[in-house]
Enzyme design. Structure first.
Site, short mmCIF file in Angstrom:
data_model
loop_
_atom_site.label_atom_id
_atom_site.label_comp_id
_atom_site.label_asym_id
_atom_site.label_seq_id
_atom_site.Cartn_x
_atom_site.Cartn_y
_atom_site.Cartn_z
N LYS A 196 0.87 -1.24 0.14
CA LYS A 196 0.08 -0.06 0.07
C LYS A 196 0.82 1.22 -0.07
CE LYS A 196 -3.32 -2.94 -0.07
NZ LYS A 196 -4.23 -3.52 0.91
C1 LIG Z 1 -5.19 -4.56 1.42
C2 LIG Z 1 -6.59 -4.31 1.57
C3 LIG Z 1 -7.42 -4.76 2.52
C4 LIG Z 1 -6.71 -5.32 3.89
O1 LIG Z 1 -5.83 -4.83 4.51
P1 LIG Z 1 -4.73 -5.78 5.03
O2 LIG Z 1 -3.72 -4.82 5.84
O3 LIG Z 1 -3.98 -6.51 4.12
O4 LIG Z 1 -5.32 -6.62 6.21
C5 LIG Z 1 -8.86 -4.64 2.47
N1 LIG Z 1 -9.55 -4.20 1.57
C6 LIG Z 1 -8.79 -3.85 0.30
C7 LIG Z 1 -9.51 -3.18 -0.56
C8 LIG Z 1 -7.33 -3.99 0.25
O5 LIG Z 1 -6.64 -3.47 -0.61
#
Ligand SMILES: *Cc1c(COP(=O)(O)O)cnc(C)c1O
Length: 383
Positions: free
Chosen positions: A184
């Site tokens: 991210k």
């Molecule tokens: C990455 C992501 C999540 C989950 O996040 P984590 O930190 O990996 O638990 C949830 N929703 C979307 C759309 C994501 O891209």
């Protein structure tokens, strides 16, 4: 052939980030300490939201947010077909029913006209996903939500720093969730946060992340008492000070990284144009895209090749493309438990056959971009 792999996304950790982490390791608080509040305050200030609650992952953040909305057995929550499983699982974990709704064919964001067809007396909320980093049309979402008395939870795991009509994600919904997974915009290793302007939601989520206990460890040690109360269900969804120190340091670089992501998206858009076989997704007016992903659609009819063949050829050339996402209604769990079915979301299912996420991250170089576009050109002219 260049053998170094170009992944579809990657984190960036500098010497200053490492120093910030080491300082915490040498301090007396590894978790539930001052860095957690400092990180929360920094993200609240950045997004313009009043309250922020940091937790151990984006998934935990979604669980906290859905809990704050009071999702319970019998409740239905509308979710888009093109998203990660965690968006729907937070509803299922609380006993609610995720109702999978189709996306708009051009933006791949939840189709607001479709939402209205799925609202029932049991619908409690909409989870809006800012797919790839493009915020949904929150004006239209609020209109529908107000009409039917629904809450809006924004899954903005792709969209930290994005804006809709000049308003940043974090202020566009009742609750907004971010993830700090390494792929991210900024990372804490694993981590997540919910921001909101509602004090009551923030309080509920602070309790939920700590076993449903009403006073935290810090408060208890100050008050010198062993007594605590479990007021409701909760878990250990806490994030460490070690992670938050990394997050604070990373947040300072976010704007520069967003600018670089937008620049890379511009190069790709120029390279692919609008009439070719590789079609970038539509970006709506008034949107400042955060480009977590750079998603294109392959015109597979024009090309007479499958997305799988292009994907495989890219991988063989050391380019780690990806596909986001297999539609939720095609996943066995939502089919078996909630009656989702193939054919339920035609736009998402058609898009899925053509989607490709190309490499985008701040340290991607001009040569890397050139290698991606040149490799795609040669694959498509070979087949
Ligand atoms: C990455 C992501 C999540 C989950 O996040 P984590 O930190 O990996 O638990 C949830 N929703 C979307 C759309 C994501 O891209």
């Amino acid at each position: 052939m260049n053998s170094t792999l170009i992944p579809y996304g990657r984190h960036q950790v500098g010497a200053d980030d490492i120093e910030a982490v080491v300082r915490v390791l040498n301090s007396s608080w590894l978790t539930t300490g001052p860095k957690v509040a400092e990180f929360e305050n920094a993200v609240a200030a950045y997004t313009g939201a009043k309250y922020a609650v940091a937790v151990s992952s984006g998934t935990a953040a979604l669980h906290c947010a859905a809990y704050a909305l009071g999702i319970e057995p019998g409740d239905e929550v509308i979710v888009p077909a093109l998203t990660f499983a965690a968006t729907a699982n937070c509803v299922a974990a609380l006993g609610g029913t995720p109702v999978v709704v189709d996306v708009h064919p051009e933006t791949l964001l939840i189709d607001v006209a479709e939402i209205q067809k799925h609202v029932t007396a049991r619908t409690k909320a909409i989870i809006a996903v800012d797919y790839a980093g493009q915020p949904c049309n929150y004006d239209m979402l609020h209109e529908v939500a107000d009409r039917y008395g629904l809450h809006i939870l924004a899954d903005a795991c792709h969209a930290l720093g994005a804006c809709f009509n000049g308003v940043r994600t974090g202020q566009l919904a009742d609750l907004t969730v971010f993830s700090f997974h390494p792929v991210k915009h900024i990372t804490t290793g694993e981590g997540g946060m919910v921001v909101t302007n509602h004090a009551r939601y923030a309080e509920m989520m602070r309790r939920f992340r700590n076993h449903g206990i009403t006073a935290d460890h810090h408060q208890r040690s100050q008050e010198n008492t062993w007594h605590y109360e479990v007021a409701d269900i909760g878990f250990n969804y806490r994030i460490t000070d070690i992670q938050c120190a990394l997050g604070i340091s990373q947040l300072g670089k976010l704007d520069g990284w967003l600018a670089r992501r937008r620049e890379i998206a511009g190069y790709y858009a120029d390279a692919f144009g609008t009439a070719g076989a590789i079609r970038p997704l539509k970006v709506s007016q008034g949107v400042d895209h955060a480009y977590h992903l750079y998603v294109v659609r392959l015109d597979t009819e024009q090309l007479s090749v499958s997305r799988a063949e292009v994907f495989q050829a890219l991988r063989e050339s050391g380019i780690g493309a990806n596909v986001h996402y297999p539609p939720l209604n095609l996943q066995p769990y939502y089919q078996n438990r909630f009656g989702a079915y193939r054919g339920q979301c035609p736009a998402a299912e058609a898009a899925y056959e053509q989607l490709l996420s190309l490499p985008i991250y701040p340290s991607l170089t001009a040569q890397d971009i050139e290698r991606v576009t040149a490799t795609l050109d040669s694959i498509l002219s070979d087949i």
